[in-house]
Design a protein around this motif. Structure first.
Motif, mmCIF file in Angstrom:
data_model
loop_
_atom_site.group_PDB
_atom_site.id
_atom_site.type_symbol
_atom_site.label_atom_id
_atom_site.label_comp_id
_atom_site.label_asym_id
_atom_site.label_seq_id
_atom_site.Cartn_x
_atom_site.Cartn_y
_atom_site.Cartn_z
ATOM 1 N N ALA A 1 -61.359 21.290 16.254
ATOM 2 C CA ALA A 1 -59.899 21.639 16.328
ATOM 3 C C ALA A 1 -59.439 22.882 17.234
ATOM 4 O O ALA A 1 -58.645 22.763 18.107
ATOM 5 C CB ALA A 1 -58.988 21.766 15.131
ATOM 6 N N ALA A 2 -60.089 23.571 16.798
ATOM 7 C CA ALA A 2 -60.095 25.070 18.026
ATOM 8 C C ALA A 2 -60.363 24.920 19.277
ATOM 9 O O ALA A 2 -59.908 24.979 20.235
ATOM 10 C CB ALA A 2 -60.857 26.171 17.217
ATOM 11 N N PHE A 3 -61.261 24.105 19.808
ATOM 12 C CA PHE A 3 -61.591 23.717 20.821
ATOM 13 C C PHE A 3 -60.705 22.829 21.530
ATOM 14 O O PHE A 3 -60.619 23.030 22.652
ATOM 15 C CB PHE A 3 -63.336 23.020 20.758
ATOM 16 N N ALA A 4 -60.324 21.724 20.992
ATOM 17 C CA ALA A 4 -59.146 21.178 21.592
ATOM 18 C C ALA A 4 -57.869 21.698 21.789
ATOM 19 O O ALA A 4 -57.364 21.466 22.933
ATOM 20 C CB ALA A 4 -58.811 19.869 20.490
ATOM 21 N N LEU A 5 -57.555 22.623 20.874
ATOM 22 C CA LEU A 5 -56.414 23.541 21.245
ATOM 23 C C LEU A 5 -56.527 24.478 22.365
ATOM 24 O O LEU A 5 -55.729 24.576 23.110
ATOM 25 C CB LEU A 5 -55.948 24.151 19.693
ATOM 26 N N ALA A 6 -57.542 25.069 22.382
ATOM 27 C CA ALA A 6 -57.838 26.233 23.175
ATOM 28 C C ALA A 6 -57.973 25.586 24.641
ATOM 29 O O ALA A 6 -57.752 25.981 25.702
ATOM 30 C CB ALA A 6 -59.264 26.851 22.939
ATOM 31 N N SER A 7 -58.596 24.208 24.763
ATOM 32 C CA SER A 7 -58.824 23.316 25.921
ATOM 33 C C SER A 7 -57.322 23.111 26.443
ATOM 34 O O SER A 7 -57.236 23.262 27.764
ATOM 35 C CB SER A 7 -59.615 22.180 25.785
ATOM 36 N N TRP A 8 -56.669 22.713 25.659
ATOM 37 C CA TRP A 8 -55.228 22.375 26.110
ATOM 38 C C TRP A 8 -54.374 23.795 26.584
ATOM 39 O O TRP A 8 -53.656 23.551 27.517
ATOM 40 C CB TRP A 8 -54.497 21.889 24.773
ATOM 41 N N GLN A 9 -54.569 24.716 25.885
ATOM 42 C CA GLN A 9 -53.848 26.185 26.171
ATOM 43 C C GLN A 9 -54.742 26.801 27.589
ATOM 44 O O GLN A 9 -53.780 27.175 28.590
ATOM 45 C CB GLN A 9 -54.165 27.266 25.237
ATOM 46 N N PHE A 10 -55.825 26.801 27.437
ATOM 47 C CA PHE A 10 -56.528 27.553 28.678
ATOM 48 C C PHE A 10 -57.293 26.771 29.733
ATOM 49 O O PHE A 10 -58.044 27.104 30.726
ATOM 50 C CB PHE A 10 -57.530 28.468 28.114
ATOM 51 N N GLY A 11 -57.479 25.466 29.509
ATOM 52 C CA GLY A 11 -58.230 24.500 30.213
ATOM 53 C C GLY A 11 -59.605 24.415 29.717
ATOM 54 O O GLY A 11 -60.257 25.214 29.302
ATOM 55 N N VAL A 12 -60.135 23.245 30.042
ATOM 56 C CA VAL A 12 -61.261 22.666 29.484
ATOM 57 C C VAL A 12 -62.548 23.683 29.980
ATOM 58 O O VAL A 12 -63.581 24.070 29.463
ATOM 59 C CB VAL A 12 -61.924 21.309 29.877
#
Length: 374
Positions: A86-97
């Motif tokens: 979940a943290a990876f998905a949220l961070a990817s949405w916020q800062f880019g994959v």
């Protein structure tokens, strides 16, 4: 009897497709790890690469591929699994994959560096303290093990080069568990001696081949790894066609009375000489349910015995990932023995190890628990 030569371009583990975890991606990753033309090269890199960091990096890649075979298993593999996803998905949405992936790679590098720093580079307990077949004590024998424990116990503070005691286990045709690295090396070292001529003739009559020419790139890689002491070459060949009684007739390197011991004898020796170090029992080939059950039970019994006799003042001598005893293996040996990662067979035996309180760890990368997530 099965020859000890390496099979040309064979995958690193003989795992049938029907044993693979079901599902499109899971099936693909299982084939990539165990049954593709790339698998042998990947496994051999994890063993025979000249630099330790490369070996650990290859084992890391293997572990990630195996873990990726089942997302549900990954989520279940730790209490933080779902949170991390979940943290990876949220961070990817916020800062880019790309940014988040770069940070993950950086964290992986730090993890590898930590593993390099924490894993012993030199271990006097490798193959029970013996060095090959020509030294004072022969590898993986009761004589070598006894001498190692006595040296450790008589040295103030213990041997500084001894991190843990490690030895290899195979199952024989009569469902016995024996301690040796590989049949080819034992017989090749023992064949020239007069006191072994009878048993060698018997084995030769059964079709045993001691010569194993490296005719393929894969075989050459395996032979090179074997020479470096990290090899696959001949590791499991022939053992399931021999009985423990036949092996007992071999005087290793011609030394009268020095024989291939059983796992039970080895663990009893550790107890009787009051070993205060961790034990790593490396699985090479265990092929039957009877052998698997015996293996788990012997390790469980040793753990219970050790806990009763352990000296609380010497707790610091234990190696944390293994303490007091662990089953270790490369995943390509673990898969045919206790199930390919993610399969029902793997879950069944992983639970057996957990119930026995016995650690299961990956060779090279000791942080990897081979039973986690079951």
């Amino acid at each position: 009897m099965a020859p000890t030569s390496a099979q040309p371009e064979a995958p690193a583990a003989n795992v049938a497709p029907s044993d693979a975890a079901e599902g499109g991606l899971s099936q693909y990753l299982g084939n990539l790890c165990f049954r593709s033309k790339y698998s042998t090269y990947l496994w051999n890199t994890s063993i025979s690469a000249p630099y330790r960091v490369i070996r650990i990096a290859a084992m890391t890649l293997i572990s990630l591929l195996l873990l990726a075979r089942s997302w549900r298993l990954f989520i279940r593999s730790s209490s933080e699994g779902a949170l991390l996803l979940a943290a990876f998905a949220l961070a990817s949405w916020q800062f880019g994959v790309f940014t988040v992936s770069a940070l993950v790679v950086f964290a992986l590098i730090l993890t590898l560096a930590k593993q390099l720093a924490s894993t012993p580079e030199v271990n006097a307990g490798h193959r029970a303290g013996g060095k090959g077949f020509a030294g004072t004590h022969i590898e993986n024998t009761l004589e070598a093990l006894t001498a190692l424990i006595q040296r450790d116990n008589s040295t103030p503070g213990g041997l500084t080069t001894l991190a843990y005691v490690e030895f290899d286990v195979h199952e024989t045709a009569d469902k016995e568990l024996v301690v040796l690295h590989d049949l080819h090396s034992v017989l090749a070292a023992s064949a020239p001696y007069e006191n072994n001529q009878g048993i060698m003739q018997q084995l030769a009559g059964a079709g045993l081949q001691l010569e194993a020419p490296a005719t393929t790139t894969t075989a050459k890689l395996m032979q090179k790894a074997q020479a470096a002491g990290r090899g696959l070459y001949g590791d499991t060949a022939g053992l399931q066609s021999l009985t423990a009684a036949q092996l007992k007739r071999v005087h290793i390197s011609g030394r009268q009375g020095v024989h291939v011991p059983t796992l039970e004898e080895f663990l009893r020796c550790c107890t009787s000489h009051n070993l205060q170090r961790s034990i790593a029992v490396e699985v090479k080939s265990v092929a039957s349910d009877a052998g698997r059950t015996k293996f788990v039970n012997l390790l469980r019994q040793y753990k219970q015995d050790f806990e009763q006799r352990q000296d609380p003042k010497l707790t610091s001598r234990l190696y944390k990932p293994f303490a007091p005893i662990a089953a270790i293996s490369f995943p390509f040996f673990w898969a045919p023995a206790f199930g390919e990662f993610g399969t029902p067979m793997w879950r069944e035996w992983a639970l057996q190890f957990r119930q026995a309180g016995v650690n299961t760890r990956c060779c090279v990368w000791h942080a990897v628990n081979l039973s986690r997530g079951a």
